[in-house]
Motif scaffolding. Structure first.
Motif, PDB file in Angstrom:
ATOM      1  N   MET A   1       0.833  -1.210   0.000  1.00 20.36           N
ATOM      2  CA  MET A   1       0.000   0.000   0.000  1.00 20.36           C
ATOM      3  C   MET A   1       0.862   1.253   0.000  1.00 20.36           C
ATOM      4  SD  MET A   1      -2.900   1.055   2.739  1.00 20.36           S
ATOM      5  CE  MET A   1      -2.958   2.771   3.173  1.00 20.36           C
ATOM      6  N   THR A   2       0.448   2.204  -0.803  1.00 17.06           N
ATOM      7  CA  THR A   2       1.203   3.424  -0.975  1.00 17.06           C
ATOM      8  C   THR A   2       0.527   4.508  -0.138  1.00 17.06           C
ATOM      9  OG1 THR A   2       1.157   2.638  -3.225  1.00 17.06           O
ATOM     10  CG2 THR A   2       2.360   4.664  -2.825  1.00 17.06           C
ATOM     11  N   GLN A   3       1.332   5.393   0.436  1.00 17.76           N
ATOM     12  CA  GLN A   3       0.743   6.413   1.308  1.00 17.76           C
ATOM     13  C   GLN A   3       1.271   7.809   1.034  1.00 17.76           C
ATOM     14  OE1 GLN A   3       1.396   4.613   5.180  1.00 17.76           O
ATOM     15  NE2 GLN A   3      -0.819   4.752   5.549  1.00 17.76           N
ATOM     16  N   GLY A   4       0.507   8.777   1.534  1.00 12.52           N
ATOM     17  CA  GLY A   4       0.942  10.166   1.522  1.00 12.52           C
ATOM     18  C   GLY A   4       1.315  10.650   0.129  1.00 12.52           C
ATOM     19  N   GLU A   5       2.417  11.368   0.056  1.00 18.47           N
ATOM     20  CA  GLU A   5       2.833  11.974  -1.191  1.00 18.47           C
ATOM     21  C   GLU A   5       3.099  10.906  -2.261  1.00 18.47           C
ATOM     22  OE1 GLU A   5       2.650  14.880  -2.323  1.00 18.47           O
ATOM     23  OE2 GLU A   5       3.781  14.571  -4.175  1.00 18.47           O
ATOM     24  N   SER A   6       3.639   9.776  -1.844  1.00 22.09           N
ATOM     25  CA  SER A   6       3.908   8.769  -2.869  1.00 22.09           C
ATOM     26  C   SER A   6       2.605   8.185  -3.405  1.00 22.09           C
ATOM     27  CB  SER A   6       4.855   7.699  -2.348  1.00 22.09           C
ATOM     28  OG  SER A   6       4.199   6.906  -1.402  1.00 22.09           O
ATOM     29  N   LEU A   7       1.546   8.188  -2.604  1.00 16.70           N
ATOM     30  CA  LEU A   7       0.244   7.751  -3.109  1.00 16.70           C
ATOM     31  C   LEU A   7      -0.292   8.767  -4.120  1.00 16.70           C
ATOM     32  CD1 LEU A   7      -2.241   5.922  -3.120  1.00 16.70           C
ATOM     33  CD2 LEU A   7      -3.151   7.254  -1.214  1.00 16.70           C
ATOM     34  N   VAL A   8      -0.116  10.039  -3.818  1.00 19.69           N
ATOM     35  CA  VAL A   8      -0.573  11.079  -4.750  1.00 19.69           C
ATOM     36  C   VAL A   8       0.140  10.910  -6.098  1.00 19.69           C
ATOM     37  CG1 VAL A   8      -0.677  13.563  -5.179  1.00 19.69           C
ATOM     38  CG2 VAL A   8      -1.145  12.676  -2.889  1.00 19.69           C
TER      39      VAL A   8
END
Lengths: 191, 244, 191
Positions: C1-8
């Motif tokens: 799962m990707t989070q935060g800025e890297s998810l954006v």
């Protein structure tokens, strides 16, 4: 003519909508012939740095692409690009590092004949192009790489070819001495 | 140097892309920088490899044998006392062979690095659904008033009523020929050629016309059942007589 | 799962490369089933507001598109000057001299069929216009010239066109010319 921030928006929109990479000249045809497209591109480069979408220049042509480090998220459902044969890869490398180069010169480096299909595959992929004839007996056709080659392999210019300077310094990209190579093996049956 | 162990190298020559490829593989087995490779050892390995292949009665492609012959020559030149007259010197030839292997190796590695890059359509992607840029072409049509007038002149000339007058009229009509032929065959009992039915006074174009019209007249009479025709073969004289 | 800025970044890249608008569910298939895709989309919406590219949602599906106010930049007009074909000029001449005239009448006068494309070109050039239907069986459409025709050819009125006598005097009715023309080109009405 569009200026300042509205020019940046305009260049962004045009590159985004384009189906192929665009030169600065191409972009000017849409945003105005006097526009400072170079300045707008510099601004966009900065804005997109580190984002999921990147602005890149490949052989004088600009396009947006997804960031390389996100490849693992995007590979799903996409058909793998056709695998190049070993002969194809070597032939492409020889053309890229030596261009313009004739078929006989490619054969001299590889020590085997270049099978018909090998150059065809590279031409069809749009990675190489005929680059004129060499003014020596037989006037052999030479080949060079294309802007499509640079785009595909993520090279801004040919100077970005990996290890180019080292290879050149080591004399490994010197013109091929066909006379010597032919003396070693005079074989050359037809393919 | 035991790298020539045939067990580690398949004898299937199809696996190699020619003698140079094989030489490069052997050279790499020396596990040293190609720049300081022992050409002599390499030559021996190559020749041993081919000997092995031949002792197994495997067919060896001609280019491998050509390379073997050249390498055997190079080997003897390197080992024998040097003849200063000879150019290029054996050392020079060995150096060139080594450079050649280096170059092939460099290109092989460059190719591998190239295909491992972040490639468009495999690792990085262009926009999936670009709107596309359109160039809308407007044609502005061009024609000069002269073209228009000349065109009308051309059409008028083409469609203007034309009266045809035939100046020269030296013919025997079909009606004339019909009357003449039916009268003549009625008077004769025997077969007669078409030519004999044409007036002897007829000459030149009038004679041709008379023959043609008489022929058509004969056909017409035959169709009506008033005459019979006979011809022994194509282009043979055509005979006619009144139907009996 | 990707989070935060890297998810954006990931959502940005996935939407960019997608070939169709994507639902949040579609996006999760790429960036991780537990990811806060809604939050990432909200962040992207804000970032792209007012830019040359916009993030839009239509019926629960998300996609990037070029800003609507820049649509005019994606289209570029180019003028090309083209010469009228021989069939075109003859058809135009007949209409000018005989207007209003139907297609069948033009064909009768020309002695050759008139391709539909020929009339289309003249209509596109703005030199002829439909001029009502003739009240005969089949009610054929007739054509007449326009004001644009007069101004292009420098005529004040149609009566300024030279008559047949003028044409003959100018040698434009010369049958030798006709025979020659016919020998040169048989029928060019295929355009």
């Amino acid at each position: 003519m569009t200026q300042g921030e509205s020019l940046v928006r305009a260049v962004e929109a045009v590159l985004f909508a384009a189906e192929t990479p665009l030169t600065i000249h191409d972009i000017r045809l849409h945003v105005g012939t006097q526009a400072d497209v170079g300045g707008a591109l510099a601004m966009l480069l900065e804005r997109y740095a580190g984002r999921g979408i990147e602005l890149v220049e490949r052989g004088g042509r600009w396009h947006f692409q997804t960031a390389a480090d996100l490849a693992h998220l995007l590979r799903r459902d996409r058909e793998e690009t056709r695998r190049l044969s070993r002969a194809g890869i070597e032939t492409l490398a020889i053309i890229a590092y030596h261009e313009p180069v004739s078929r006989a010169e490619i054969e001299a480096i590889r020590g085997v004949q270049v099978a018909k299909g090998t150059l065809d595959v590279l031409l069809e992929a749009g990675w190489i192009r005929p680059a004129g004839r060499r003014e020596v007996p037989g006037r052999p056709l030479t080949y060079a790489t294309t802007a499509g080659f640079l785009s595909h392999f993520g090279l801004a210019t040919r100077r970005d070819l990996p290890g180019l300077d080292d290879l050149r310094a080591a004399g490994l990209l010197d013109p091929i001495d066909l006379a010597f190579e032919n003396a070693v093996e005079k074989d050359d049956d037809s393919d | 140097m035991t790298a020539a162990d045939p067990d580690t190298l398949t004898l299937d020559l199809d696996g190699w892309e020619g003698p140079l490829d094989l030489l490069l593989a052997l050279a790499r087995n020396q596990k040293v920088d190609l720049k300081v490779i022992s050409i002599l050892a390499l030559v021996e390995q190559y020749l041993a490899f081919l000997d092995q292949a031949r002792s197994l009665k495997l067919e060896v492609a001609a280019d491998y044998l050509v390379m073997a012959a050249w390498l055997a020559y190079l080997k003897s030149a390197l080992l024998l006392p040097r003849n200063p007259e000879e150019t290029p010197s054996p050392e020079d030839m060995a150096l060139r062979l080594q450079r050649r292997l280096e170059r092939l190796n460099a290109m092989r590695e460059a190719g591998a690095r190239l295909v491992a890059r972040d490639r468009l359509g495999r690792d990085v992607f262009l926009r999936g659904t670009p709107e596309g840029l359109r160039t809308v072409r407007h044609a502005t049509w061009e024609a000069e008033i002269y073209d228009l007038i000349a065109a009308y002149g051309r059409i008028s000339a083409r469609s203007r009523p034309v009266m045809h007058v035939v100046a020269h009229r030296d013919v025997m009509t079909l009606d004339e020929a019909l009357a003449r032929v039916s009268e003549l065959i009625g008077m004769r009992v025997d077969w007669a050629t078409i030519e004999s039915l044409v007036p002897s006074s007829a000459i030149g174009d009038y004679r041709k016309s008379a023959v043609a019209s008489s022929f058509v007249a004969v056909l017409e009479l035959a169709k009506q059942g008033r005459a019979e025709l006979r011809q022994v073969s194509p282009f043979a004289p055509l005979y006619v007589r009144a139907a009996s």
